[in-house]
Motif scaffolding. Structure first.
Motif, PDB file in Angstrom:
ATOM      1  N   ILE A 133       0.847  -1.199   0.000  1.00  0.00           N
ATOM      2  CA  ILE A 133       0.000   0.000   0.000  1.00  0.00           C
ATOM      3  C   ILE A 133       0.886   1.254   0.000  1.00  0.00           C
ATOM      4  O   ILE A 133       0.662   2.194  -0.775  1.00  0.00           O
ATOM      5  CB  ILE A 133      -0.952  -0.020   1.220  1.00  0.00           C
ATOM      6  CG1 ILE A 133      -2.037  -1.081   1.007  1.00  0.00           C
ATOM      7  CG2 ILE A 133      -1.575   1.357   1.465  1.00  0.00           C
ATOM      8  CD1 ILE A 133      -2.903  -1.340   2.236  1.00  0.00           C
ATOM      9  N   ASN A 134       1.912   1.263   0.846  1.00  0.00           N
ATOM     10  CA  ASN A 134       2.808   2.440   0.893  1.00  0.00           C
ATOM     11  C   ASN A 134       3.507   2.645  -0.445  1.00  0.00           C
ATOM     12  O   ASN A 134       3.639   3.777  -0.928  1.00  0.00           O
ATOM     13  CB  ASN A 134       3.858   2.264   1.993  1.00  0.00           C
ATOM     14  CG  ASN A 134       3.233   2.343   3.375  1.00  0.00           C
ATOM     15  OD1 ASN A 134       2.123   2.839   3.527  1.00  0.00           O
ATOM     16  ND2 ASN A 134       3.940   1.838   4.380  1.00  0.00           N
ATOM     17  N   ALA A 135       3.974   1.562  -1.048  1.00  0.00           N
ATOM     18  CA  ALA A 135       4.698   1.664  -2.324  1.00  0.00           C
ATOM     19  C   ALA A 135       3.775   2.187  -3.425  1.00  0.00           C
ATOM     20  O   ALA A 135       4.166   3.045  -4.231  1.00  0.00           O
ATOM     21  CB  ALA A 135       5.279   0.299  -2.703  1.00  0.00           C
ATOM     22  N   VAL A 136       2.556   1.700  -3.462  1.00  0.00           N
ATOM     23  CA  VAL A 136       1.616   2.120  -4.511  1.00  0.00           C
ATOM     24  C   VAL A 136       1.231   3.592  -4.314  1.00  0.00           C
ATOM     25  O   VAL A 136       1.131   4.355  -5.273  1.00  0.00           O
ATOM     26  CB  VAL A 136       0.368   1.199  -4.525  1.00  0.00           C
ATOM     27  CG1 VAL A 136      -0.779   1.813  -5.326  1.00  0.00           C
ATOM     28  CG2 VAL A 136       0.747  -0.166  -5.100  1.00  0.00           C
ATOM     29  N   ARG A 137       1.038   3.990  -3.064  1.00  0.00           N
ATOM     30  CA  ARG A 137       0.700   5.414  -2.818  1.00  0.00           C
ATOM     31  C   ARG A 137       1.841   6.329  -3.284  1.00  0.00           C
ATOM     32  O   ARG A 137       1.608   7.358  -3.910  1.00  0.00           O
ATOM     33  CB  ARG A 137       0.426   5.642  -1.335  1.00  0.00           C
ATOM     34  CG  ARG A 137      -0.960   5.238  -0.916  1.00  0.00           C
ATOM     35  CD  ARG A 137      -1.442   6.105   0.255  1.00  0.00           C
ATOM     36  NE  ARG A 137      -2.875   5.918   0.479  1.00  0.00           N
ATOM     37  CZ  ARG A 137      -3.385   5.162   1.453  1.00  0.00           C
ATOM     38  NH1 ARG A 137      -2.591   4.526   2.291  1.00  0.00           N
ATOM     39  NH2 ARG A 137      -4.698   5.053   1.578  1.00  0.00           N
ATOM     40  N   LEU A 138       3.076   5.937  -2.980  1.00  0.00           N
ATOM     41  CA  LEU A 138       4.232   6.756  -3.358  1.00  0.00           C
ATOM     42  C   LEU A 138       4.340   6.849  -4.890  1.00  0.00           C
ATOM     43  O   LEU A 138       4.505   7.935  -5.453  1.00  0.00           O
ATOM     44  CB  LEU A 138       5.497   6.123  -2.754  1.00  0.00           C
ATOM     45  CG  LEU A 138       6.789   6.897  -2.893  1.00  0.00           C
ATOM     46  CD1 LEU A 138       6.713   8.241  -2.166  1.00  0.00           C
ATOM     47  CD2 LEU A 138       7.969   6.070  -2.325  1.00  0.00           C
ATOM     48  N   THR A 161      15.390  10.329 -12.886  1.00  0.00           N
ATOM     49  CA  THR A 161      16.113  10.370 -11.607  1.00  0.00           C
ATOM     50  C   THR A 161      15.686  11.592 -10.795  1.00  0.00           C
ATOM     51  O   THR A 161      15.409  11.487  -9.589  1.00  0.00           O
ATOM     52  CB  THR A 161      17.641  10.395 -11.863  1.00  0.00           C
ATOM     53  OG1 THR A 161      17.968   9.252 -12.648  1.00  0.00           O
ATOM     54  CG2 THR A 161      18.419  10.361 -10.555  1.00  0.00           C
ATOM     55  N   ALA A 162      15.584  12.736 -11.469  1.00  0.00           N
ATOM     56  CA  ALA A 162      15.170  13.954 -10.753  1.00  0.00           C
ATOM     57  C   ALA A 162      13.759  13.796 -10.194  1.00  0.00           C
ATOM     58  O   ALA A 162      13.477  14.135  -9.038  1.00  0.00           O
ATOM     59  CB  ALA A 162      15.241  15.154 -11.700  1.00  0.00           C
ATOM     60  N   LEU A 163      12.892  13.215 -10.995  1.00  0.00           N
ATOM     61  CA  LEU A 163      11.499  13.022 -10.594  1.00  0.00           C
ATOM     62  C   LEU A 163      11.379  12.071  -9.394  1.00  0.00           C
ATOM     63  O   LEU A 163      10.616  12.319  -8.444  1.00  0.00           O
ATOM     64  CB  LEU A 163      10.771  12.437 -11.809  1.00  0.00           C
ATOM     65  CG  LEU A 163       9.297  12.200 -11.751  1.00  0.00           C
ATOM     66  CD1 LEU A 163       8.564  13.524 -11.605  1.00  0.00           C
ATOM     67  CD2 LEU A 163       8.868  11.501 -13.054  1.00  0.00           C
ATOM     68  N   VAL A 164      12.147  10.996  -9.441  1.00  0.00           N
ATOM     69  CA  VAL A 164      12.118  10.014  -8.345  1.00  0.00           C
ATOM     70  C   VAL A 164      12.617  10.690  -7.067  1.00  0.00           C
ATOM     71  O   VAL A 164      11.991  10.584  -6.002  1.00  0.00           O
ATOM     72  CB  VAL A 164      12.975   8.775  -8.708  1.00  0.00           C
ATOM     73  CG1 VAL A 164      13.256   7.905  -7.490  1.00  0.00           C
ATOM     74  CG2 VAL A 164      12.286   7.960  -9.801  1.00  0.00           C
ATOM     75  N   ASN A 165      13.718  11.435  -7.167  1.00  0.00           N
ATOM     76  CA  ASN A 165      14.261  12.101  -5.978  1.00  0.00           C
ATOM     77  C   ASN A 165      13.302  13.159  -5.436  1.00  0.00           C
ATOM     78  O   ASN A 165      13.124  13.282  -4.222  1.00  0.00           O
ATOM     79  CB  ASN A 165      15.630  12.710  -6.288  1.00  0.00           C
ATOM     80  CG  ASN A 165      16.723  11.652  -6.221  1.00  0.00           C
ATOM     81  OD1 ASN A 165      16.692  10.771  -5.353  1.00  0.00           O
ATOM     82  ND2 ASN A 165      17.676  11.709  -7.137  1.00  0.00           N
ATOM     83  N   GLU A 166      12.680  13.903  -6.351  1.00  0.00           N
ATOM     84  CA  GLU A 166      11.710  14.918  -5.893  1.00  0.00           C
ATOM     85  C   GLU A 166      10.564  14.258  -5.136  1.00  0.00           C
ATOM     86  O   GLU A 166      10.126  14.740  -4.091  1.00  0.00           O
ATOM     87  CB  GLU A 166      11.094  15.644  -7.103  1.00  0.00           C
ATOM     88  CG  GLU A 166      11.918  16.794  -7.647  1.00  0.00           C
ATOM     89  CD  GLU A 166      11.477  17.131  -9.081  1.00  0.00           C
ATOM     90  OE1 GLU A 166      12.357  17.530  -9.852  1.00  0.00           O
ATOM     91  OE2 GLU A 166      10.275  16.972  -9.421  1.00  0.00           O
ATOM     92  N   THR A 167      10.091  13.162  -5.671  1.00  0.00           N
ATOM     93  CA  THR A 167       8.946  12.491  -5.030  1.00  0.00           C
ATOM     94  C   THR A 167       9.355  11.919  -3.681  1.00  0.00           C
ATOM     95  O   THR A 167       8.616  12.040  -2.696  1.00  0.00           O
ATOM     96  CB  THR A 167       8.384  11.377  -5.949  1.00  0.00           C
ATOM     97  OG1 THR A 167       8.216  11.913  -7.252  1.00  0.00           O
ATOM     98  CG2 THR A 167       7.050  10.857  -5.439  1.00  0.00           C
ATOM     99  N   ILE A 168      10.540  11.319  -3.623  1.00  0.00           N
ATOM    100  CA  ILE A 168      11.011  10.768  -2.349  1.00  0.00           C
ATOM    101  C   ILE A 168      11.149  11.881  -1.316  1.00  0.00           C
ATOM    102  O   ILE A 168      10.729  11.740  -0.172  1.00  0.00           O
ATOM    103  CB  ILE A 168      12.363  10.034  -2.531  1.00  0.00           C
ATOM    104  CG1 ILE A 168      12.162   8.727  -3.285  1.00  0.00           C
ATOM    105  CG2 ILE A 168      13.007   9.759  -1.175  1.00  0.00           C
ATOM    106  CD1 ILE A 168      13.460   7.997  -3.600  1.00  0.00           C
ATOM    107  N   SER A 169      11.726  13.016  -1.712  1.00  0.00           N
ATOM    108  CA  SER A 169      11.938  14.038  -0.685  1.00  0.00           C
ATOM    109  C   SER A 169      10.621  14.704  -0.284  1.00  0.00           C
ATOM    110  O   SER A 169      10.438  15.071   0.864  1.00  0.00           O
ATOM    111  CB  SER A 169      13.015  15.049  -1.088  1.00  0.00           C
ATOM    112  OG  SER A 169      12.538  15.881  -2.076  1.00  0.00           O
ATOM    113  N   ALA A 170       9.663  14.784  -1.222  1.00  0.00           N
ATOM    114  CA  ALA A 170       8.373  15.393  -0.863  1.00  0.00           C
ATOM    115  C   ALA A 170       7.485  14.454  -0.052  1.00  0.00           C
ATOM    116  O   ALA A 170       6.740  14.890   0.814  1.00  0.00           O
ATOM    117  CB  ALA A 170       7.634  15.828  -2.125  1.00  0.00           C
ATOM    118  N   GLU A 171       7.570  13.177  -0.337  1.00  0.00           N
ATOM    119  CA  GLU A 171       6.575  12.252   0.225  1.00  0.00           C
ATOM    120  C   GLU A 171       7.130  11.269   1.239  1.00  0.00           C
ATOM    121  O   GLU A 171       6.370  10.672   1.994  1.00  0.00           O
ATOM    122  CB  GLU A 171       5.912  11.422  -0.909  1.00  0.00           C
ATOM    123  CG  GLU A 171       5.396  12.235  -2.080  1.00  0.00           C
ATOM    124  CD  GLU A 171       4.213  13.125  -1.704  1.00  0.00           C
ATOM    125  OE1 GLU A 171       3.575  12.851  -0.670  1.00  0.00           O
ATOM    126  OE2 GLU A 171       3.963  14.102  -2.432  1.00  0.00           O
TER     127      GLU A 171
END
Ligand SMILES: Nc1ncnc2c1ncn2[C@@H]1O[C@H](COP(=O)(O)O)[C@@H](O)[C@H]1OP(=O)(O)O
Ligand SMILES: [Mg+2]
Ligand SMILES: [Mg+2]
Ligand SMILES: [Mg+2]
Length: 361
Positions: A17-22, A97-107
């Motif tokens: 569930i956490n992975a799908v939400r992210l 890569t930028a998108l993945v990092n942005e999402t990780i840092s935001a979420e």
């Protein structure tokens, strides 16, 4: 003698569930800024976007972060070949890569730039497992319905877990699906343009023998509404679903089947495994998929949705009634098509398929 306790998969369900939400968050970001240049066409003529790759990397990252001590095997749709070959591909890899990092840092409360481009490509390629009938395998379609995603219609992030070839966890993130039951095709088209607002975005989650649930995609924890299908066989009231794309499923054949069953309502055409979620919550009673003859199904297109339908009390099989065997590797071999429905309707449907002589083209 006490019977052996049955295995439960609650921790894996929470992690899924956490992975799908992210990953769904990443897809929503991209949908807001999608440009044609960020879309490539694979050899099978299906589109793939930076969101497909980014969502695959994020799911692999999230699952491994939450279960660091378990062996990791994942059967997933995308690989990094096209991102390594050309200058254009390398440019896309940098954006992903930028998108993945942005999402990780935001979420996900991690620092910016926590993953390098090589890390991200390796995460994408961690989906190269061949699966099979032994042990545990995650099964991922990072975006199912990429055409729907590009066209601002429905799409789904689809993650399942196989244990000894059987689906034990299934989660669908459907960012553009209305939280209320779909009344008509216009309503659902409108909802896609309202992604991220109140009332739009659904997560479906199921664990084997523990039921299927739905709830808002935004938020935390498990979705709370248990899904339990009713079972009316009044075909004048029954609606069926099929692919939005007639290239993906033979609309003429399904129209013939529907007529044979006495279904009079026009079909609800939706992209992706959102159809399985919609079936499980009772938006329609039948989901038909009859691809054209040359098409070979892959397991990631059905694993998560199949468990959600079954745990809500529905039935799913190939067109001959044989169960779907997800333990044979990346491909799914079956007879003609895949049908799912409420139980009584399903019985009548299999009978109608036997009686309709013409096969899908
Ligand atoms: N020619 C095709 N025939 C049938 N299905 C296809 C075809 N090309 C792609 N697909 C897959 O069909 C699924 C979409 O289903 P639907 O038609 O019900 O929306 C997706 O998994 C899509 O892949 P993808 O995951 O790349 O979008
Ligand atoms: Mg694809
Ligand atoms: Mg797919
Ligand atoms: Mg896909």
């Amino acid at each position: 003698m006490a019977s052996a306790p049955s295995i439960t998969y609650g921790h894996q369900l929470d992690c899924a569930i956490n992975a799908v939400r992210l990953a769904s968050k990443l897809c929503q970001r991209v949908q807001l800024m999608l440009k044609a240049s960020e879309k490539t066409d694979k050899s099978d003529d299906s589109p793939v976007t930076i969101a497909d790759y980014g969502a695959q990397a994020l799911v692999a990252w999230s699952l491994q972060k939450e279960m660091p001590n378990l062996p990791f095997s994942m059967v997933a749709e995308e690989d990094s070949d096209d991102l390594r070959k050309s200058e254009e591909g390398k440019g896309l890899a940098a954006k992903i890569t930028a998108l993945v990092n942005e999402t990780i840092s935001a979420e996900a409360n991690a620092g910016p730039n926590s993953l390098s481009q090589d890390d991200v490509l390796a995460l994408i390629d961690s989906g190269n497992s061949q699966g099979g009938s032994e042990g545990f395998h995650w099964v991922l379609d990072p975006i199912d319905g990429t055409r729907g995603f590009v066209g601002m219609r429905q799409y789904a992030v689809c993650l399942g877990l196989l244990h000894h070839g059987k689906v034990v966890v299934g989660v669908l993130g459907c960012p553009n699906l209305p939280q209320k039951r779909i009344e008509d095709a216009d309503g659902v088209a409108e909802s896609a343009s309202k992604a991220g607002t109140d009332g739009v975005g659904v997560i479906f989650a199921a664990e084997r023998n523990q039921g299927a649930f739905a709830g808002p995609l935004s938020g935390n924890g498990r979705p709370g509404e248990q899904l339990q299908l009713g079972d009316s066989q009044d075909f004048s009231q029954v609606r069926f679903m099929e692919s939005y794309e007639s290239k993906h499923s033979d609309h003429d054949f399904t129209a013939m089947l529907a007529a044979k069953l006495g279904v009079t309502q026009s079909p609800l055409r939706l992209d992706s495994q959102a159809k399985y979620g919609a079936l499980a919550r009772g938006d329609a009673a039948i989901n038909l998929r009859f691809p054209h003859k040359s098409y070979r199904e892959k397991i990631w297109d059905h694993v998560a949705g199949a468990l959600i339908v079954e745990e809500a009390g529905g039935k799913i099989s190939d067109a001959s009634g044989a169960p779907l065997d997800f333990g044979k590797g990346r491909w799914l071999d079956l007879d003609r098509g895949i049908v799912s429905a409420t139980p009584t309707v399903y019985k009548a449907l299999l009978q109608a398929i036997k009686e309709v002589e013409v096969q899908p083209r």
